[in-house]
Design a protein around this motif. Structure first.
Motif, short mmCIF file in Angstrom:
data_model
loop_
_atom_site.label_atom_id
_atom_site.label_comp_id
_atom_site.label_asym_id
_atom_site.label_seq_id
_atom_site.Cartn_x
_atom_site.Cartn_y
_atom_site.Cartn_z
N TYR A 102 0.82 -1.27 -0.07
CA TYR A 102 -0.06 -0.04 0.12
C TYR A 102 0.85 1.35 -0.18
N GLY A 103 2.05 1.17 0.55
CA GLY A 103 2.88 2.42 0.83
C GLY A 103 3.43 2.84 -0.51
N THR A 104 3.39 2.03 -1.43
CA THR A 104 4.11 2.12 -2.80
C THR A 104 3.24 2.91 -3.62
N LEU A 105 1.72 3.26 -3.50
CA LEU A 105 0.89 3.58 -4.19
C LEU A 105 0.70 5.15 -4.11
N GLN A 106 0.26 5.99 -5.11
CA GLN A 106 -0.29 7.41 -4.74
C GLN A 106 -1.53 7.33 -5.49
N PRO A 107 -2.30 8.35 -5.33
CA PRO A 107 -3.33 8.64 -6.02
C PRO A 107 -3.27 8.79 -7.80
N GLY A 108 -3.95 7.96 -8.45
CA GLY A 108 -3.76 8.19 -10.05
C GLY A 108 -3.18 6.78 -10.52
N ASP A 109 -2.53 6.03 -9.40
CA ASP A 109 -1.98 4.59 -9.91
C ASP A 109 -2.98 3.85 -10.30
N LEU A 110 -2.63 2.77 -11.48
CA LEU A 110 -3.64 1.87 -11.81
C LEU A 110 -3.12 0.62 -10.95
N VAL A 111 -4.30 -0.01 -10.64
CA VAL A 111 -4.40 -1.38 -9.95
C VAL A 111 -5.15 -2.38 -10.47
N PHE A 112 -4.36 -3.56 -10.39
CA PHE A 112 -4.97 -4.53 -11.39
C PHE A 112 -5.09 -5.95 -10.44
N PHE A 113 -6.34 -6.53 -10.95
CA PHE A 113 -7.12 -7.65 -10.18
C PHE A 113 -7.03 -8.98 -10.69
N GLU A 114 -7.10 -9.94 -10.11
CA GLU A 114 -7.24 -11.55 -10.66
C GLU A 114 -8.58 -11.82 -10.00
#
Length: 340
Positions: free
Chosen positions: A266-278
């Protein structure tokens, strides 16, 4: 899809980032040019601590953080990415028909004219662009993403193309159960589109006003923000069509690699990043994507994506919470992240 005010606290992300070690240097404006100063000299010439901007290098990912003379974070520039987090006036986003959560944020996500490289604060393009970006109050990535929520007002451009307004996920399946995928940004717009090296693609009439999860990202970051778009899933200079291809070979920087297990960085993220799911197919292919919004008012990591159950873009909690850290359906399915 209503214009939902999102409450995102970005301060925690930036404070955490500031704890990572890195060198700091300063620039002051003198006679219309940038001059490098030591920390002591810069501060001596700027007793109010407002004119001097310092630039600090951080890692994880490699990036440059701009601070004002008092140490407040002005912006974050990530090596290899065009998206820039610029701190500005606080905003609140809400989606009352889908969640009680709100996101309060000072983060404004802008696109630099080119991917960032270490030392670009000394590049010719940087100072005029940064001055403009800090003053810009036109819709950014986060505001544009909320243009497609439930009951969001429609707006047409000068050519009569509806470019914003409540979006659906796709037409109803022939069985009458659920919604079809495969609705891209040009289906939402209802206009033909010519991709590089390919014939013109025609929109499907029954998909007008619809975008699936990756089509939503292409609508926001591609059509609205200007990142080049590809017509296939092959690697190339732009956003591919499907979620797995964007995660694997899209532009920008891979933040969280897909290790085929639940991600918790979580600490790597900032608003605007794309997140991907399976969430649907086998474990070897990512099949859902969204845009990270930051921390909501309950301190949870929240994202926005186009989903079947609520029939379109949402950061709400219908058909599963839009969270990365609560142990819910999407939380346990989170696998990877990329910064464009």
């Amino acid at each position: 899809m209503g214009t939902r005010t999102i409450a995102v606290t970005v301060a925690a992300i930036l404070v955490a980032a500031a704890l990572v070690g890195g060198g700091i240097w300063y620039f002051t404006r003198a006679e219309g040019r940038d001059t490098t100063e030591t920390a002591d000299t810069a501060r001596a010439e700027d007793p109010d601590q407002t004119a001097t901007i310092s630039y600090q290098r951080l890692t994880g990912p490699d990036r440059t953080m701009a601070r004002d003379g008092r140490g407040a974070v002005l912006a974050v520039f990530t090596d290899g990415a065009r998206t820039v987090l610029v701190n500005g006036p606080n905003r609140t986003f809400r989606e009352p028909k889908a969640t009680t959560a709100a996101i309060n944020t000072q983060a404004w996500i802008r696109l630099a004219p080119e991917p960032w490289h270490q030392g670009d604060e000394r590049a010719i393009w940087f100072a005029p662009w940064f001055d403009q970006a800090r003053a810009d109050r036109t819709p950014d990535v986060l505001a544009i993403a909320t243009d497609y929520l439930i009951d969001a007002p429609a707006e047409e451009d000068a050519k009569g193309v509806r470019f914003r307004g409540d979006a659906s996920f796709g037409p109803v399946k022939s069985s009458g159960v659920g919604r079809k995928e495969q609705s891209d940004f040009y289906d939402y717009l209802g206009v033909p589109w010519t991709f590089p090296g390919a014939p013109t693609t025609q929109p499907a009439p029954d998909r007008y006003g619809a975008v699936d999860c990756s089509g939503f990202i292409r609508l926001v970051y591609g059509y609205r923000m200007g990142i080049p778009l590809l017509g296939t899933n092959e690697p190339g200079p732009g956003l591919p069509r499907r979620a797995y291809a964007i995660a694997e070979s899209g532009p920008g920087v891979e933040l969280v690699p897909n290790k085929r297990k639940r991600a918790t960085a979580y600490g790597t993220l900032q608003p605007g990043d794309l997140v991907f799911f399976e969430i649907e197919d086998g474990p070897d292919q990512l099949d859902h994507a969204g845009i990270y919004l930051g921390l909501d008012d309950a301190g949870h990591h929240r994202f926005i994506s186009s989903r079947e159950r609520i029939d379109g873009p949402t950061f709400g909690d219908v058909g599963g919470t839009s969270l990365l850290d609560d142990g819910g359906h999407y939380s346990t399915a989170w696998r990877a992240a990329r910064r464009l």
